[in-house]
Design a protein around this motif. Structure first.
Motif, PDB file in Angstrom:
ATOM      1  N   TYR A   1       0.918  -1.288   0.092  1.00 47.76           N
ATOM      2  CA  TYR A   1      -0.074  -0.061  -0.035  1.00 47.76           C
ATOM      3  C   TYR A   1       0.811   1.062   0.076  1.00 47.76           C
ATOM      4  O   TYR A   1       1.742   1.109   0.828  1.00 47.76           O
ATOM      5  N   PRO A   2       0.624   2.288  -0.756  1.00 50.17           N
ATOM      6  CA  PRO A   2       1.285   3.530  -0.617  1.00 50.17           C
ATOM      7  C   PRO A   2       1.244   4.295   0.628  1.00 50.17           C
ATOM      8  O   PRO A   2       2.144   5.068   1.062  1.00 50.17           O
ATOM      9  N   PHE A   3       0.141   4.062   1.389  1.00 54.71           N
ATOM     10  CA  PHE A   3      -0.072   4.679   2.883  1.00 54.71           C
ATOM     11  C   PHE A   3       0.621   4.077   3.705  1.00 54.71           C
ATOM     12  O   PHE A   3       0.746   4.401   5.090  1.00 54.71           O
ATOM     13  N   ARG A   4       1.166   2.773   3.741  1.00 60.29           N
ATOM     14  CA  ARG A   4       1.692   1.898   4.636  1.00 60.29           C
ATOM     15  C   ARG A   4       2.941   1.294   4.287  1.00 60.29           C
ATOM     16  O   ARG A   4       2.868   0.383   3.432  1.00 60.29           O
ATOM     17  N   PRO A   5       4.304   1.777   4.425  1.00 55.55           N
ATOM     18  CA  PRO A   5       5.440   1.073   3.831  1.00 55.55           C
ATOM     19  C   PRO A   5       5.667  -0.198   4.134  1.00 55.55           C
ATOM     20  O   PRO A   5       5.263  -0.920   5.228  1.00 55.55           O
ATOM     21  N   TRP A   6       6.157  -0.745   3.007  1.00 56.43           N
ATOM     22  CA  TRP A   6       6.579  -2.188   3.225  1.00 56.43           C
ATOM     23  C   TRP A   6       8.119  -2.198   3.683  1.00 56.43           C
ATOM     24  O   TRP A   6       9.086  -1.494   3.471  1.00 56.43           O
ATOM     25  N   ARG A   7       8.255  -2.838   5.134  1.00 60.24           N
ATOM     26  CA  ARG A   7       9.172  -2.963   5.764  1.00 60.24           C
ATOM     27  C   ARG A   7      10.189  -4.174   5.861  1.00 60.24           C
ATOM     28  O   ARG A   7      11.139  -4.442   6.444  1.00 60.24           O
ATOM     29  N   GLY A   8       9.707  -5.142   4.847  1.00 63.05           N
ATOM     30  CA  GLY A   8      10.369  -6.425   4.816  1.00 63.05           C
ATOM     31  C   GLY A   8      11.641  -6.230   4.412  1.00 63.05           C
ATOM     32  O   GLY A   8      11.937  -5.472   3.310  1.00 63.05           O
ATOM     33  N   GLU A   9      12.467  -7.161   4.355  1.00 65.63           N
ATOM     34  CA  GLU A   9      13.892  -7.108   3.814  1.00 65.63           C
ATOM     35  C   GLU A   9      13.843  -7.648   2.543  1.00 65.63           C
ATOM     36  O   GLU A   9      14.682  -7.042   1.631  1.00 65.63           O
ATOM     37  N   LYS A  10      12.855  -8.258   2.010  1.00 67.04           N
ATOM     38  CA  LYS A  10      12.677  -8.706   0.479  1.00 67.04           C
ATOM     39  C   LYS A  10      11.769  -8.001  -0.213  1.00 67.04           C
ATOM     40  O   LYS A  10      10.734  -7.770   0.164  1.00 67.04           O
ATOM     41  N   SER A  11      12.045  -7.626  -1.280  1.00 63.29           N
ATOM     42  CA  SER A  11      11.385  -6.899  -2.289  1.00 63.29           C
ATOM     43  C   SER A  11      10.294  -7.915  -3.025  1.00 63.29           C
ATOM     44  O   SER A  11       9.369  -7.658  -3.143  1.00 63.29           O
ATOM     45  N   ILE A  12      10.714  -9.014  -3.437  1.00 66.00           N
ATOM     46  CA  ILE A  12      10.052 -10.005  -3.780  1.00 66.00           C
ATOM     47  C   ILE A  12       9.880 -11.281  -2.809  1.00 66.00           C
ATOM     48  O   ILE A  12      10.764 -11.977  -2.169  1.00 66.00           O
TER      49      ILE A  12
END
Length: 483
Positions: free
Chosen positions: A69-80
């Protein structure tokens, strides 16, 4: 029709609590805080696709900075990322913003009837096995375009004669033991290419059996540029920067494939050959006859499919099935593939609008006769929106634009005192298939899906940079009737 007092009414009814439905809930409560809404989910859990699919190795087929979501950053280490991490991300988002409190689990929408007199949809629902009704002023379907109840299985001769186990990835059993077993995976799409390297870690041998090849591209599961950006910028800012970078990069690559296939095809061929120990296997196993991106590109993280092939734990066979035997698969070439388990990764069964039946003032709606308006509403159908993502990019990019547009429309109606918004009836001399891909699962469903037209606002453009200004700031009243 006068809705009975016993029928609960909300301003907006969202169908589906997957990635799209949770995003819709956030947009409704932030952009239209004066509207009541509820989310109906047929299953007992949040997550949609990411809760349904449980097969080994399930992961995103696009990067999480654009799938998130654009309103909640992805904080995981992996992009895939793996499916479990994506599912947790969706559930955490719903909990953080209180969206989970608006969800009615175990509520499957069967049909919806529109009354022009009341300007209301009456929605028939099976709630935990009991028939009930709800009503709403606006119906927003975030249920995707494939059936959760059944998958596509072609007529494979002799499949019933097989003495081993036959499994479809959509209904993967938790207790399936494939360790030290011979596995044949039938299919050449993203699901097959996800399964093969994962199964190869434990199986005796895995064979991917395909009738025709697909384009395959390897990307690192961890985005090195994103890692540097996140190191120096705060979460929200870095997420936006990476999202823009990936959106532009992916769109540029898609345009290259479509506009200059003579350049794109040899580039993809060379990249595939680079990852394969035996470069001769590019032909015939990785040499499609169609142009790049006429069908969805298969993405493999960290070249895991190629590594499984190079190790000998897996192989690819390009051939046609003659019949399934008791012990495996007999091919038309004369070869036989021994198998203990056959996985039919043969695709999805597409259904229009969540397989919901619609009526307008007592008349049945044939969705295949309607055109999509801005890729999300239907010609002549009032107060109804469909949430559809891109086929050439992350689903959420377009799904979020659709939710923002729904909110803009609702606010426009409130300001103008309108109860009904209806895209004008449309007829086009050059109708086009809705999804714009030549993939088998798409072609099989063209006759039941809505169409798109040849020009805006009836053309569903697969281009986020063109859609962004239109969906965010374009005219709300273009080709739209209000009452």
């Amino acid at each position: 029709m006068d809705c009975a007092d016993s029928v609960e009414h909300v301003d907006v009814l969202v169908v589906g609590a997957g990635l799209s439905g949770i995003g819709a809930g956030y947009r409704l409560q932030t952009q239209c805080p004066d509207r009541t809404y509820a989310i109906l989910e047929a299953r007992d859990n949040i997550g949609g696709t990411w809760d349904l699919f449980r097969y080994p190795g399930i992961r995103s087929d696009s990067d999480m900075y654009t799938l998130g979501y654009p309103f909640r950053p992805w904080r995981g280490e992996k992009s895939i990322s793996d499916g479990a991490s994506i599912l947790q991300y969706v559930r955490d988002t719903a909990a953080e913003y209180g969206i989970d409190s608006r969800i009615r689990f175990g509520h499957r929408v069967v049909s919806a009837s529109w009354s022009s007199i009341d300007a209301t949809w009456t929605v028939q629902v099976i709630a935990h096995g009991v028939e009930t009704e709800l009503s709403c002023s606006f119906l927003y379907l975030c249920s995707g375009y494939y059936s959760y109840e059944s998958a596509y299985l072609p007529d494979i001769a002799g499949l019933g004669d097989f003495s081993g186990q036959v499994v479809h990835p959509q209904f993967w059993p938790d207790d399936l033991d494939y360790e030290d077993k011979k596995v044949v995976v039938i299919g050449s799409g993203a699901t097959a290419m996800t399964l093969v390297p994962s199964l190869a870690e434990k199986a005796e041998h895995v064979t991917m059996l395909q009738r025709s090849p697909s384009y395959v591209m390897s990307l690192p599961s961890r985005d090195p540029i994103a890692k540097r950006i996140r190191k120096y910028l705060p979460d929200k800012i870095s997420h936006r920067v990476i999202r823009v970078k990936n959106t532009v990069t992916n769109l540029g690559f898609y345009q290259l494939c479509q506009r200059l296939p003579g350049i794109a095809k040899p580039v993809l061929r060379r990249l595939t050959k680079y990852h394969l120990r035996d470069g001769s296997t590019v032909d015939p196993h990785f040499a499609p006859s169609y142009r790049p991106w006429d069908q969805r590109m298969c993405l493999v993280p960290d070249a895991d499919l190629f590594k499984a092939l190079n190790s000998g734990a897996a192989d690819i066979v390009t051939d046609h099935i003659d019949t399934v035997t008791e012990k495996g698969v007999q091919l038309k070439s004369g070869d036989h593939l021994d198998a203990d388990i056959i996985v039919t990764a043969t695709g999805l069964r597409l259904v229009p609008a969540g397989d919901v039946e619609f009526m307008i003032d007592g008349e049945t709606v044939d969705l295949a006769r309607h055109y999509t308006y801005r890729g999300m509403m239907l010609s002549g159908v009032p107060n109804l929106a469909l949430c559809l993502g891109y086929t050439n990019a992350s689903w959420t990019l377009r799904a979020d634009l659709a939710s923002l547009y729904v909110c803009r429309l609702l606010n426009h109606m409130r300001r103008g005192g309108y109860r009904i918004a209806r895209p004008i009836s449309h007829h086009d001399a050059s109708p086009q298939p809705l999804l714009g891909l030549t993939s088998g699962y798409v072609a099989r469903s063209e006759s039941i899906l809505p169409k798109q037209g040849s020009r805006s606002p009836w053309l569903m453009r697969q281009n986020y940079l063109l859609d962004l200004p239109t969906m965010r700031f374009g005219r709300i009243d273009e080709a739209m009737e209000f009452d």
